[in-house]
Design a protein around this motif. Structure first.
Motif, PDB file in Angstrom:
ATOM      1  N   VAL A 135      -8.042  70.534  54.117  1.00 43.36           N
ATOM      2  CA  VAL A 135      -8.233  69.732  55.338  1.00 43.36           C
ATOM      3  C   VAL A 135      -6.858  69.376  55.892  1.00 43.36           C
ATOM      4  N   PRO A 136      -6.583  69.717  57.155  1.00 45.23           N
ATOM      5  CA  PRO A 136      -5.254  69.414  57.725  1.00 45.23           C
ATOM      6  C   PRO A 136      -4.941  67.923  57.682  1.00 45.23           C
ATOM      7  N   ALA A 137      -3.651  67.607  57.560  1.00 46.60           N
ATOM      8  CA  ALA A 137      -3.206  66.210  57.505  1.00 46.60           C
ATOM      9  C   ALA A 137      -3.777  65.417  58.680  1.00 46.60           C
ATOM     10  N   GLY A 138      -4.325  64.261  58.385  1.00 44.67           N
ATOM     11  CA  GLY A 138      -4.824  63.360  59.419  1.00 44.67           C
ATOM     12  C   GLY A 138      -6.224  63.665  59.913  1.00 44.67           C
ATOM     13  N   VAL A 139      -6.826  64.750  59.445  1.00 46.16           N
ATOM     14  CA  VAL A 139      -8.169  65.132  59.911  1.00 46.16           C
ATOM     15  C   VAL A 139      -9.231  64.445  59.054  1.00 46.16           C
ATOM     16  N   ALA A 140     -10.293  63.972  59.714  1.00 45.58           N
ATOM     17  CA  ALA A 140     -11.375  63.284  59.008  1.00 45.58           C
ATOM     18  C   ALA A 140     -12.575  64.206  58.834  1.00 45.58           C
ATOM     19  N   PRO A 182     -14.334  60.320  54.828  1.00 47.89           N
ATOM     20  CA  PRO A 182     -13.034  60.606  54.186  1.00 47.89           C
ATOM     21  C   PRO A 182     -12.039  61.190  55.189  1.00 47.89           C
ATOM     22  N   ILE A 183     -10.770  60.789  55.044  1.00 46.69           N
ATOM     23  CA  ILE A 183      -9.713  61.260  55.948  1.00 46.69           C
ATOM     24  C   ILE A 183      -8.544  61.790  55.130  1.00 46.69           C
ATOM     25  N   ALA A 184      -8.060  62.989  55.475  1.00 51.17           N
ATOM     26  CA  ALA A 184      -6.854  63.507  54.818  1.00 51.17           C
ATOM     27  C   ALA A 184      -5.665  62.671  55.272  1.00 51.17           C
ATOM     28  N   ASP A 185      -4.878  62.193  54.313  1.00 48.18           N
ATOM     29  CA  ASP A 185      -3.708  61.388  54.640  1.00 48.18           C
ATOM     30  C   ASP A 185      -2.764  62.179  55.552  1.00 48.18           C
ATOM     31  N   ILE A 186      -2.069  61.467  56.415  1.00 48.32           N
ATOM     32  CA  ILE A 186      -1.239  62.155  57.408  1.00 48.32           C
ATOM     33  C   ILE A 186       0.020  62.786  56.794  1.00 48.32           C
ATOM     34  N   LEU A 209     -15.627  68.517  65.198  1.00 50.37           N
ATOM     35  CA  LEU A 209     -15.348  68.440  63.762  1.00 50.37           C
ATOM     36  C   LEU A 209     -16.642  68.426  62.954  1.00 50.37           C
ATOM     37  N   ALA A 210     -17.645  67.697  63.439  1.00 49.94           N
ATOM     38  CA  ALA A 210     -18.933  67.672  62.727  1.00 49.94           C
ATOM     39  C   ALA A 210     -19.519  69.072  62.664  1.00 49.94           C
ATOM     40  N   GLN A 211     -19.377  69.807  63.758  1.00 52.38           N
ATOM     41  CA  GLN A 211     -19.910  71.185  63.777  1.00 52.38           C
ATOM     42  C   GLN A 211     -19.148  72.069  62.782  1.00 52.38           C
ATOM     43  N   VAL A 212     -17.835  71.832  62.659  1.00 51.48           N
ATOM     44  CA  VAL A 212     -17.040  72.593  61.698  1.00 51.48           C
ATOM     45  C   VAL A 212     -17.531  72.328  60.277  1.00 51.48           C
TER      46      VAL A 212
END
Ligand code: ZN
Length: 216
Positions: A135-140, A182-186, A209-212
């Motif tokens: 999950v890319p940084a900062g992405v939830a 959950p969120i990936a830390d930046i 993002l939900a669709q992803v």
């Protein structure tokens, strides 16, 4: 509220008894290879199981040779659970997971699912599924509920799962009563090993993002 960092007794007991689906067992075994406290907990339940077996009166099988032969065959053919290595692997990938995907995280066949999110589904048997997720940084991961257990082990970066932040080696375990975001830390991309029983139930399906994450 998610359980984080170490295994709850209920899960440690199920792992020691060998009753977890293979997908969930991989996550637990990987966590055990990185966490002394959880490994001690499972070893405690292993010892209790062994003591219980020793306390059972033996039953003679000599009156039925076929029963003895079939019982031994069942034992030999049953699932073999490797004990996690006591030391952490030099690879980013924990040793129990290396049996499935190899030792080099750069060499695993990542597949894009959109918006920078990538995954590798690990082949297992049974009702649950397990995957490596980047999950890319900062992405939830958009707010969602669950149909069963979900276990997430952080391998790289950090995952903010309110009220906790999971670092490498920490495990989060949630069930059908939990909703979270959950969120990936930046600071960096987050790579985690996550196993789920059933599908995720997203609160809103309108966001990209939900669709992803519905596609994983
Ligand atoms: Zn979840």
């Amino acid at each position: 509220m998610p359980t984080t960092h170490c295994l709850p007794d209920k899960v440690a007991m199920a792992y020691a008894a060998g009753t977890l689906p293979e997908a969930l067992s991989i996550v637990v075994a990987s966590h055990l290879s990185m966490c002394d406290e959880s490994r001690a907990s499972v070893e405690g339940f292993d010892a209790v199981g062994g003591a219980l077996l020793n306390s059972i009166e033996p039953v003679r099988l000599e009156s039925d040779d076929n029963l003895l032969i079939s019982t031994l065959a069942l034992i030999r053919g049953g699932p073999i659970r490797e004990q996690p290595a006591p030391k952490e692997s030099e690879s980013l990938l924990p040793i129990p997971l290396q049996e499935y995907v190899g030792t080099d995280i750069a060499a695993v066949p990542w597949k894009s699912v959109g918006l920078g999110v990538e995954q590798v589904v690990v082949k297992t048997c049974g009702p649950a599924t397990v995957r490596l997720l980047k999950v890319p940084a900062g992405v939830a991961v958009p707010e969602h509920g669950h149909e069963g257990l979900e276990m997430t082990l952080v391998l790289q970066g950090a995952l903010i799962d309110h009220p906790s932040t999971l670092q490498r080696g920490d495990i989060s375990i949630v069930d059908q009563h939990c909703t979270h975001l959950p969120i990936a830390d930046i600071s960096s991309n987050c790579i985690c090993l996550t196993a789920t029983e059933g599908a995720l139930r997203f609160k809103s399906l309108s966001s990209k993002l939900a669709q992803v994450f519905r596609r994983i």
